[in-house]
Structure formats: C-alpha cells, structure tokens
Design a protein around this motif. Structure first.
Motif, PDB file in Angstrom:
ATOM      1  N   THR A 212       0.838  -1.213   0.000  1.00  0.00           N
ATOM      2  CA  THR A 212       0.000   0.000   0.000  1.00  0.00           C
ATOM      3  C   THR A 212       0.867   1.255   0.000  1.00  0.00           C
ATOM      4  O   THR A 212       0.593   2.226  -0.733  1.00  0.00           O
ATOM      5  CB  THR A 212      -0.916   0.001   1.225  1.00  0.00           C
ATOM      6  OG1 THR A 212      -1.703  -1.199   1.236  1.00  0.00           O
ATOM      7  CG2 THR A 212      -1.844   1.201   1.208  1.00  0.00           C
ATOM      8  N   ARG A 213       1.907   1.254   0.803  1.00  0.00           N
ATOM      9  CA  ARG A 213       2.788   2.417   0.856  1.00  0.00           C
ATOM     10  C   ARG A 213       3.482   2.663  -0.485  1.00  0.00           C
ATOM     11  O   ARG A 213       3.602   3.801  -0.944  1.00  0.00           O
ATOM     12  CB  ARG A 213       3.828   2.221   1.952  1.00  0.00           C
ATOM     13  CG  ARG A 213       4.685   3.460   2.210  1.00  0.00           C
ATOM     14  CD  ARG A 213       5.722   3.210   3.259  1.00  0.00           C
ATOM     15  NE  ARG A 213       6.700   2.222   2.836  1.00  0.00           N
ATOM     16  CZ  ARG A 213       7.773   1.878   3.534  1.00  0.00           C
ATOM     17  NH1 ARG A 213       7.980   2.430   4.707  1.00  0.00           N
ATOM     18  NH2 ARG A 213       8.613   0.973   3.084  1.00  0.00           N
ATOM     19  N   ASN A 214       3.944   1.587  -1.141  1.00  0.00           N
ATOM     20  CA  ASN A 214       4.609   1.737  -2.434  1.00  0.00           C
ATOM     21  C   ASN A 214       3.648   2.275  -3.501  1.00  0.00           C
ATOM     22  O   ASN A 214       4.017   3.128  -4.318  1.00  0.00           O
ATOM     23  CB  ASN A 214       5.191   0.399  -2.883  1.00  0.00           C
ATOM     24  CG  ASN A 214       6.379  -0.027  -2.027  1.00  0.00           C
ATOM     25  OD1 ASN A 214       7.040   0.820  -1.427  1.00  0.00           O
ATOM     26  ND2 ASN A 214       6.645  -1.310  -1.957  1.00  0.00           N
ATOM     27  N   LEU A 215       2.410   1.765  -3.494  1.00  0.00           N
ATOM     28  CA  LEU A 215       1.421   2.258  -4.461  1.00  0.00           C
ATOM     29  C   LEU A 215       1.139   3.746  -4.235  1.00  0.00           C
ATOM     30  O   LEU A 215       1.051   4.524  -5.191  1.00  0.00           O
ATOM     31  CB  LEU A 215       0.132   1.444  -4.339  1.00  0.00           C
ATOM     32  CG  LEU A 215       0.212  -0.017  -4.803  1.00  0.00           C
ATOM     33  CD1 LEU A 215      -1.100  -0.737  -4.525  1.00  0.00           C
ATOM     34  CD2 LEU A 215       0.540  -0.093  -6.302  1.00  0.00           C
ATOM     35  N   TRP A 216       0.969   4.114  -2.990  1.00  0.00           N
ATOM     36  CA  TRP A 216       0.704   5.522  -2.679  1.00  0.00           C
ATOM     37  C   TRP A 216       1.902   6.393  -3.051  1.00  0.00           C
ATOM     38  O   TRP A 216       1.729   7.501  -3.576  1.00  0.00           O
ATOM     39  CB  TRP A 216       0.395   5.647  -1.201  1.00  0.00           C
ATOM     40  CG  TRP A 216       0.137   7.065  -0.755  1.00  0.00           C
ATOM     41  CD1 TRP A 216       0.953   7.865  -0.044  1.00  0.00           C
ATOM     42  CD2 TRP A 216      -1.040   7.837  -1.028  1.00  0.00           C
ATOM     43  NE1 TRP A 216       0.386   9.091   0.170  1.00  0.00           N
ATOM     44  CE2 TRP A 216      -0.843   9.115  -0.425  1.00  0.00           C
ATOM     45  CE3 TRP A 216      -2.223   7.579  -1.697  1.00  0.00           C
ATOM     46  CZ2 TRP A 216      -1.795  10.107  -0.483  1.00  0.00           C
ATOM     47  CZ3 TRP A 216      -3.179   8.585  -1.749  1.00  0.00           C
ATOM     48  CH2 TRP A 216      -2.963   9.828  -1.166  1.00  0.00           C
ATOM     49  N   LYS A 217       3.092   5.909  -2.832  1.00  0.00           N
ATOM     50  CA  LYS A 217       4.301   6.653  -3.172  1.00  0.00           C
ATOM     51  C   LYS A 217       4.394   6.865  -4.682  1.00  0.00           C
ATOM     52  O   LYS A 217       4.695   7.972  -5.166  1.00  0.00           O
ATOM     53  CB  LYS A 217       5.511   5.893  -2.661  1.00  0.00           C
ATOM     54  CG  LYS A 217       6.833   6.588  -2.922  1.00  0.00           C
ATOM     55  CD  LYS A 217       7.978   5.763  -2.355  1.00  0.00           C
ATOM     56  CE  LYS A 217       9.326   6.420  -2.638  1.00  0.00           C
ATOM     57  NZ  LYS A 217      10.456   5.619  -2.094  1.00  0.00           N
ATOM     58  N   ASN A 218       4.141   5.796  -5.443  1.00  0.00           N
ATOM     59  CA  ASN A 218       4.183   5.916  -6.911  1.00  0.00           C
ATOM     60  C   ASN A 218       3.120   6.877  -7.420  1.00  0.00           C
ATOM     61  O   ASN A 218       3.360   7.650  -8.357  1.00  0.00           O
ATOM     62  CB  ASN A 218       3.985   4.533  -7.537  1.00  0.00           C
ATOM     63  CG  ASN A 218       5.149   3.603  -7.247  1.00  0.00           C
ATOM     64  OD1 ASN A 218       6.270   4.052  -7.009  1.00  0.00           O
ATOM     65  ND2 ASN A 218       4.897   2.298  -7.253  1.00  0.00           N
ATOM     66  N   HIS A 219       1.928   6.825  -6.804  1.00  0.00           N
ATOM     67  CA  HIS A 219       0.863   7.736  -7.210  1.00  0.00           C
ATOM     68  C   HIS A 219       1.250   9.190  -6.970  1.00  0.00           C
ATOM     69  O   HIS A 219       1.036  10.062  -7.833  1.00  0.00           O
ATOM     70  CB  HIS A 219      -0.414   7.384  -6.438  1.00  0.00           C
ATOM     71  CG  HIS A 219      -1.555   8.304  -6.721  1.00  0.00           C
ATOM     72  ND1 HIS A 219      -2.254   8.283  -7.923  1.00  0.00           N
ATOM     73  CD2 HIS A 219      -2.126   9.286  -5.961  1.00  0.00           C
ATOM     74  CE1 HIS A 219      -3.203   9.208  -7.878  1.00  0.00           C
ATOM     75  NE2 HIS A 219      -3.145   9.823  -6.704  1.00  0.00           N
ATOM     76  N   MET A 220       1.837   9.478  -5.811  1.00  0.00           N
ATOM     77  CA  MET A 220       2.244  10.836  -5.507  1.00  0.00           C
ATOM     78  C   MET A 220       3.362  11.311  -6.439  1.00  0.00           C
ATOM     79  O   MET A 220       3.361  12.470  -6.888  1.00  0.00           O
ATOM     80  CB  MET A 220       2.723  10.906  -4.047  1.00  0.00           C
ATOM     81  CG  MET A 220       1.618  10.668  -3.017  1.00  0.00           C
ATOM     82  SD  MET A 220       0.276  11.853  -3.137  1.00  0.00           S
ATOM     83  CE  MET A 220       1.136  13.353  -2.708  1.00  0.00           C
ATOM     84  N   GLN A 223       1.808  12.219  -9.758  1.00  0.00           N
ATOM     85  CA  GLN A 223       1.120  13.505  -9.701  1.00  0.00           C
ATOM     86  C   GLN A 223       2.101  14.669  -9.704  1.00  0.00           C
ATOM     87  O   GLN A 223       1.885  15.698 -10.378  1.00  0.00           O
ATOM     88  CB  GLN A 223       0.248  13.553  -8.434  1.00  0.00           C
ATOM     89  CG  GLN A 223      -0.914  12.576  -8.436  1.00  0.00           C
ATOM     90  CD  GLN A 223      -1.910  12.886  -9.530  1.00  0.00           C
ATOM     91  OE1 GLN A 223      -2.112  14.053  -9.899  1.00  0.00           O
ATOM     92  NE2 GLN A 223      -2.540  11.851 -10.064  1.00  0.00           N
TER      93      GLN A 223
END
Length: 281
Positions: A212-220, A223
């Motif tokens: 979850t943290r990696n996905l959120w990091k990639n999303h940020m 952006q």
C-alpha cells in the motif's frame, strides 16, 4: 514500521523458544507421583530396587525416591520429590497440600541424628513403627536355635509384600503419568499453533502495508511529475510566444525602414532626370 515489526517477530521467536525450553524442563507436581503402599523398603537393597522401579529422574531431574508417612501418620506414601535435610531429631513426611517432603515436628525420633537426608529415612524404623505391616517376631528361648532362619524368612516376606504392593499400584500410576504427558504435549502443540498464526498475521499485515505504501508513493510521484511537467510546458509556450513577438517586431521595423528609403531614391532619380533635360535644352 518495519523496525517495529522486526522487533515483534524477534520477540515472538524468543517467546516460542522459551516456551519450548519450559515445556522440555517442566516438572510435574510431586503429588502426581504419590501412591499409597502397605510397607516401605526396610533395607538399603529394598530401597534401591524400589527407587529403580519408580525411576523418579524420568519425571524431573531434581526428583528423588522417597517412602515416608503422610501428614496424618496413617499411611505410608511412595513419592518422587526433591530431597530435604531433616533436622531436630524428627521424622520426614509428605505434605500433599504443599506437594513436598518436610519434617514432622510432632513425630520425635530418638534414634535419628540431629540432621539427615530425607532419602535415608528408611534407616530409622522408629518413624514407621505405628504403620508396620509386618510385625517383628518375638523370640522365646526355645526359638533361639531357629532365630536366624526365622528372621531371614521374615525379611523375605516383607520384600515380597513390598514388591507385590508396588506392582499393584504401578499400572494406575503409569496411566496417570501417560495422561499428564499427553496433556503437556497437546498444550505445547496448541501454543506453537497460536504463535505460528500470529507470525503469519504479522507478516501478512507487513506485506499489505508495504504494498500500500509503495502504491501511494508511486501515485504521488506521478502527480508531482504531471504538475511539474505542466508548468514547464506552459513556460516553454510563453517563451515561444515572446520569441515570435520579438521576431514580428523586428520584421515590422525592417519593412518600415525600407519603405521611406525607396521613396527617397525614386524622388532623387526624377530630380536628376529633370536637371539633365534642362541642361540639354
């Protein structure tokens, strides 16, 4: 977060190892090994035979074979328990409530030494006098010539009674011991299963949080790249527009300056022509 999970897993591993060691070294209560017998060993040889049959070391490394009176002094108890130094010229006894060997302050022993080991209590028959199953023979002067064979026969009878009594209680005691061992094994397996489930749950939670943290990091990051890329494109468009405006202005100035020069050149040429015609005339 990862450091916390690492410490948690290490702690659970240490707990599992400690529990395994505890199960391996766990001793049952002495009271669980106690059985009532009709007579205790009366000689060193009888004591050795009984101790080998009881095999107290198989229950706990600190256990020793004992055969003493109970607290109420109405039964003789065969039991495995840690040894104790009996002091004060008293007898040894087994306390079921405390599951231990202790001194009986109410049972004086005139022939006992000031201090002796509880495993040597068989040497002091005074402590068993009121519970003797085999009475000592009373010899008359007529029986003097037969005294030695009679005493030998009495000792053999006592030994046979002791062995038969032990064999009678052996089956029930072994059944109880096997039941306690099986219960301990079941508890150990249940504990291992619980620890395994907890470790699996912790690992699963860790993996989920990591993904979850990696996905959120990639999303940020995506952006931020889009935001920064949009600003650069707008800047480049603005710079291109400014360059075009400058170019247009330069061209306009160039065209504007050429027009007056051409008109002036035409005027000079017509004037020269007029002067030439007048000179000819």
């Amino acid at each position: 977060m990862m450091m916390f999970v690492s410490y948690l897993v290490r702690g659970l591993s240490l707990l599992l190892v400690a529990k395994s060691m505890d199960c391996a070294e766990k001793c049952i209560k002495s009271a669980d090994t106690a059985i009532v017998v009709q007579v205790c060993p009366q000689t060193k040889m009888e004591w050795k035979v009984a101790a080998e049959k009881k095999n107290c070391k198989s229950y706990c490394s600190s256990f020793q074979y004992h055969c003493v009176m109970n607290t109420w002094r109405n039964e003789t108890i065969e039991v495995c328990a840690p040894g104790l130094q009996i002091v004060g010229k008293t007898c040894a006894e087994f306390n079921f409530g405390g599951s231990r060997i202790q001194r009986n302050g109410n049972m004086n022993c005139s022939k006992c030494p000031t201090s002796y080991a509880s495993i040597n209590s068989f040497q002091y028959r005074e402590c068993y006098n009121h519970k003797e199953s085999v009475p000592q023979p009373i010899l008359t002067p007529e029986d003097t010539t037969q005294s030695a064979p009679f005493v030998k026969s009495t000792q053999e009878t006592a030994m046979n009674i002791f062995v038969s009594t032990y064999d009678k209680n052996e089956s029930s005691f072994l059944h109880q011991s096997q039941h306690n061992t099986q219960r301990s094994i079941i508890e150990k397996k249940q504990f291992i299963i619980v620890i395994f489930v907890v470790v699996i749950a912790v690992v699963g939670l860790t993996l989920t949080l990591t993904v979850t943290r990696n996905l959120w990091k990639n999303h940020m990051l995506l952006q931020m790249k889009r935001f920064c890329g949009g600003d650069k494109s707008q800047e480049m468009k603005g710079e291109s527009k400014e360059k075009r405006d400058v170019t247009d202005n330069v061209n306009l100035l160039t065209n504007t300056s050429r027009a007056p020069l051409t008109t002036h050149s035409k005027r000079l040429t017509e004037k020269q022509k007029d002067n030439l015609i007048n000179s000819i005339v």
